[in-house]
Write an enzyme that holds these catalytic residues in place. Structure first.
Site, PDB file in Angstrom:
ATOM      1  N   TYR A 158       9.799  13.578 -18.275  1.00  0.00           N
ATOM      2  CA  TYR A 158      10.083  13.473 -19.701  1.00  0.00           C
ATOM      3  C   TYR A 158      10.959  14.636 -20.139  1.00  0.00           C
ATOM      4  O   TYR A 158      10.939  15.728 -19.561  1.00  0.00           O
ATOM      5  CB  TYR A 158       8.779  13.492 -20.511  1.00  0.00           C
ATOM      6  CG  TYR A 158       7.920  12.282 -20.319  1.00  0.00           C
ATOM      7  CD1 TYR A 158       8.189  11.092 -20.987  1.00  0.00           C
ATOM      8  CD2 TYR A 158       6.825  12.309 -19.460  1.00  0.00           C
ATOM      9  CE1 TYR A 158       7.400   9.971 -20.822  1.00  0.00           C
ATOM     10  CE2 TYR A 158       6.015  11.188 -19.283  1.00  0.00           C
ATOM     11  CZ  TYR A 158       6.306  10.029 -19.967  1.00  0.00           C
ATOM     12  OH  TYR A 158       5.530   8.925 -19.789  1.00  0.00           O
ATOM     13  N   ASP A 160       2.988   1.220 -15.894  1.00  0.00           N
ATOM     14  CA  ASP A 160       3.569   2.064 -16.941  1.00  0.00           C
ATOM     15  C   ASP A 160       4.082   1.227 -18.119  1.00  0.00           C
ATOM     16  O   ASP A 160       5.176   0.661 -18.065  1.00  0.00           O
ATOM     17  CB  ASP A 160       4.706   2.883 -16.331  1.00  0.00           C
ATOM     18  CG  ASP A 160       5.312   3.892 -17.282  1.00  0.00           C
ATOM     19  OD1 ASP A 160       4.918   3.913 -18.467  1.00  0.00           O
ATOM     20  OD2 ASP A 160       6.189   4.666 -16.854  1.00  0.00           O
ATOM     21  N   GLN A 176       3.718   3.183 -11.154  1.00  0.00           N
ATOM     22  CA  GLN A 176       4.936   2.663 -11.785  1.00  0.00           C
ATOM     23  C   GLN A 176       4.739   1.261 -12.357  1.00  0.00           C
ATOM     24  O   GLN A 176       5.223   0.949 -13.444  1.00  0.00           O
ATOM     25  CB  GLN A 176       6.081   2.641 -10.766  1.00  0.00           C
ATOM     26  CG  GLN A 176       6.660   4.014 -10.475  1.00  0.00           C
ATOM     27  CD  GLN A 176       7.803   3.957  -9.482  1.00  0.00           C
ATOM     28  OE1 GLN A 176       7.978   2.971  -8.782  1.00  0.00           O
ATOM     29  NE2 GLN A 176       8.593   5.016  -9.415  1.00  0.00           N
ATOM     30  N   SER A 213       7.516   2.404 -19.798  1.00  0.00           N
ATOM     31  CA  SER A 213       8.747   1.997 -19.123  1.00  0.00           C
ATOM     32  C   SER A 213       9.063   0.525 -19.360  1.00  0.00           C
ATOM     33  O   SER A 213      10.199   0.162 -19.676  1.00  0.00           O
ATOM     34  CB  SER A 213       8.646   2.269 -17.618  1.00  0.00           C
ATOM     35  OG  SER A 213       8.634   3.658 -17.358  1.00  0.00           O
ATOM     36  N   ARG A 234       3.437   9.409 -14.516  1.00  0.00           N
ATOM     37  CA  ARG A 234       4.641   8.870 -13.865  1.00  0.00           C
ATOM     38  C   ARG A 234       4.645   9.293 -12.400  1.00  0.00           C
ATOM     39  O   ARG A 234       5.356  10.204 -11.980  1.00  0.00           O
ATOM     40  CB  ARG A 234       5.888   9.327 -14.609  1.00  0.00           C
ATOM     41  CG  ARG A 234       6.011   8.590 -15.944  1.00  0.00           C
ATOM     42  CD  ARG A 234       7.382   8.686 -16.561  1.00  0.00           C
ATOM     43  NE  ARG A 234       7.532   7.672 -17.603  1.00  0.00           N
ATOM     44  CZ  ARG A 234       8.592   7.564 -18.378  1.00  0.00           C
ATOM     45  NH1 ARG A 234       9.607   8.381 -18.241  1.00  0.00           N
ATOM     46  NH2 ARG A 234       8.641   6.615 -19.295  1.00  0.00           N
TER      47      ARG A 234
END
Length: 376
Positions: free
Chosen positions: A230, A130, A127, A133, A122
């Protein structure tokens, strides 16, 4: 020129696909050739003709895998299906490295370079790659929609000539990507929304979406955030304080959405049988972590369990219930990853050994398991 193979998923209930006609066109524009297994996109409403029109060849598994340099998947395929692949070919998918460690070892023996997309770090430049996500965002939305479907009452306050209907009270437990989307969706449906998380930094995010933040305030020095943003495991003192706070709050709720996961560990238990018993009959709990053991005591994957008059719902694969959109986002994640490392001269991507992304996602290479998280 790289050949990219797109597999049809064989895991029961998996409706997503790892490439869309959009990303097929983009790969071809980079100079790759793309081969798609027959009916790979059927579950996501993408026909073989759609792939062919985008420039891909469509055929049986053997022809798709033949001479492939990169194999794309949503979930990890059976290693037996990969026998005969060229040594060093990449397998790019969500590979569940902790839950399927034996399968990772088998990938090493086959000789493929397995790249686990859920291990994507992350960091800012990753991004758009990912998959956790992009898929969690849809999961948070779907959890609220399903809870509303099962709930026997309306969500918004309604004023009618026959009287007023009170707005539903929705409580979101865990405010990551899924939780934030759940808050936003429940708010759009007209519910009174509250939320909690072990990470104190999320309080501002909750309030920015118009929800009420429910936090333990009297236990100092616990932030609840580990590497990469996280959640991490909490102390016994915090767990006790959190349980007391939640027990008082949850009894007043109509809808509860639980989203808490800790990478590499079973899902933490957030809702006990006693807390379920305190809720009003007809209330609904959606457990987004049911596939990892569940946040809710007694939840079962792909079943509606009724305990103390409360309906407990949870899907083993929530994004698969939104296959078209989930596939589109997932496919873009994979394209964004591969295109970021594309070498125009060779017509193929190359992963530098010293790159942060490489170190994070590479599970196997040269017949060995090389990922530090698996070797620790």
């Amino acid at each position: 020129m790289a050949k990219i193979a797109v597999l049809r998923e064989t895991t029961p209930g998996e409706t997503r696909v790892s490439a869309s006609p959009e990303t097929v066109k983009k790969f071809i524009a980079l100079g790759a050739t793309v081969s798609v297994e027959n009916e790979a996109g059927a579950g996501a409403s993408i026909g073989d003709g759609d792939y062919a029109n985008a420039g891909a060849s469509v055929g049986k598994l053997a022809s798709v895998l033949k001479d492939a340099d990169i194999v794309l998947g949503v979930q990890g395929p059976d290693p037996k299906a990969l026998k005969g692949m060229k040594p060093g070919a990449w397998l790019v998918a969500g590979l569940d490295p902790f839950g399927q460690r034996a399968r990772v070892d088998a990938y090493a023996k086959v000789g493929v370079e397995a790249l686990a997309m859920e291990f994507m770090p992350r960091i800012t430049r990753a991004q758009s790659m990912d998959i956790l996500s992009s898929q969690s965002n849809l999961s948070g939305y779907k959890a609220v929609i399903e809870a509303a479907s099962v709930y026997g009452r309306a969500f918004p306050m309604m004023m009618t000539a026959a009287g007023t209907i009170s707005a539903a009270r929705a409580f979101i437990m865990g405010v990551g990507v899924a939780g934030l989307q759940a808050i936003a969706t429940a708010r759009r449906l007209g519910a009174q929304v509250s939320a909690t998380d072990v990470r104190s930094a999320t309080k501002e995010q909750i309030e920015s979406l118009g929800a009420k933040a429910i936090f333990v305030e009297n236990v100092a020095g616990i932030q609840g955030e580990g590497a990469g943003g996280y959640a991490t495991e909490m102390s016994d003192e915090y767990k006790a304080a959190q349980a007391e706070l939640v027990s008082a709050h949850i009894a007043k709720q109509d809808i509860v959405i639980t989203t808490a996961l800790i990478p590499g560990r079973p899902a933490p238990r957030l809702v006990s049988d006693a807390q379920i018993a305190s809720m009003k009959p007809g209330s609904v709990i959606f457990d987004l972590a049911v596939a990892q053991g569940g946040n809710v005591e007694g939840s079962k994957a792909d079943e509606i369990v009724i305990k103390h008059g409360v309906k407990i719902v949870g899907y083993s694969n929530t994004p698969a219930h939104l296959a078209a959109d989930a596939s589109a986002l997932y496919a873009r994640n994979l394209f964004n990853f591969l295109s970021a490392f594309w070498n125009k001269e060779t017509g193929a991507p190359a992963l530098p050994d010293d790159d942060e992304i490489t170190a994070a996602i590479r599970l196997t290479k040269d017949g060995k398991v090389v990922n530090e998280r698996l070797l620790a």
